[in-house]
Write a protein that holds these residues in place. Structure first.
Motif: not given
Length: 204
Positions: A35-48
């Motif tokens: 499960l990839i859990q991004p926190f609100n501070d991280i850029k969505p494109e970086r998560v992708r």
């Protein structure tokens, strides 16, 4: 042959020929879900980007909706977040059969030896149900690639992998630096370990 023995023999033949004895099959290990859990501070494109790179190694992944970092993890004196507290927060949300990795751009730290607040790029307990990776300390020209390597390193720890002496392996120790540019893959020993944990490596 006495007739009673004859009938007994016929009965036994019919009994064993009609009985269905299924072969015992080896119980297959259940494939974990990352499960990839991004926190609100991280850029969505970086998560992708990080997710896409992890999928080249381990395809069974799900991205969760972004959430706030836990308030109790904030270390006000240094304006950092305690990685141990983040992992505990994520572990409590993670069910059996899953592993959660938190992704953040915030500075994170942990206690290391006599150093109460040691800045780090990532942390994962060995073994464990959760880990965290931060891009705060990475080279911004290569931030996405390096971020992926930090993430896969911490996921390796959750599976039970120790630090590796191979300098090109994802599991090498950072030793307080950022050696990610030298890392190219899991070494064969670490890869075999993960395959035994039912990791399904994709061919790239």
């Amino acid at each position: 042959m006495k007739s009673s023995n004859y009938f007994l023999l016929i009965f036994l033949i019919l009994l064993f020929s009609c009985s269905d004895t299924p072969k015992k099959s080896k119980k297959e290990k259940k494939e974990i879900v990352i499960l990839i859990q991004p926190f609100n501070d991280i850029k969505p494109e970086r998560v992708r980007f990080v997710t896409a790179e992890i999928k080249k190694i381990y395809p069974n992944i799900k991205i969760l909706d972004a959430i706030d970092l836990p308030e109790n993890a904030y270390y006000k004196e240094r304006k950092r977040y305690k990685a141990d507290s983040i992992i505990k927060f994520l572990s409590e949300k993670t069910e059996d059969g899953f592993i959660t990795i938190g992704l953040t751009s915030k500075d994170i730290s942990t206690t290391k030896g006599k150093i109460k607040d040691f800045g780090i790029m990532g942390l994962g307990y060995r073994p464990g149900k959760a880990c965290v990776a931060s891009n705060f300390r990475l080279n911004h020209k290569k931030i996405d690639e390096q971020f992926f390597k930090i993430a896969i390193h911490e996921l390796g720890h959750t599976q039970g992998l120790k630090h590796c002496p191979e300098k090109t392996c994802f599991m090498r120790s950072a030793e307080g630096k950022n050696p990610t540019d030298e890392e190219i893959d899991f070494c064969q020993k670490c890869k075999t370990f993960l395959k035994n944990k039912n990791w399904k490596f994709n061919s790239i």
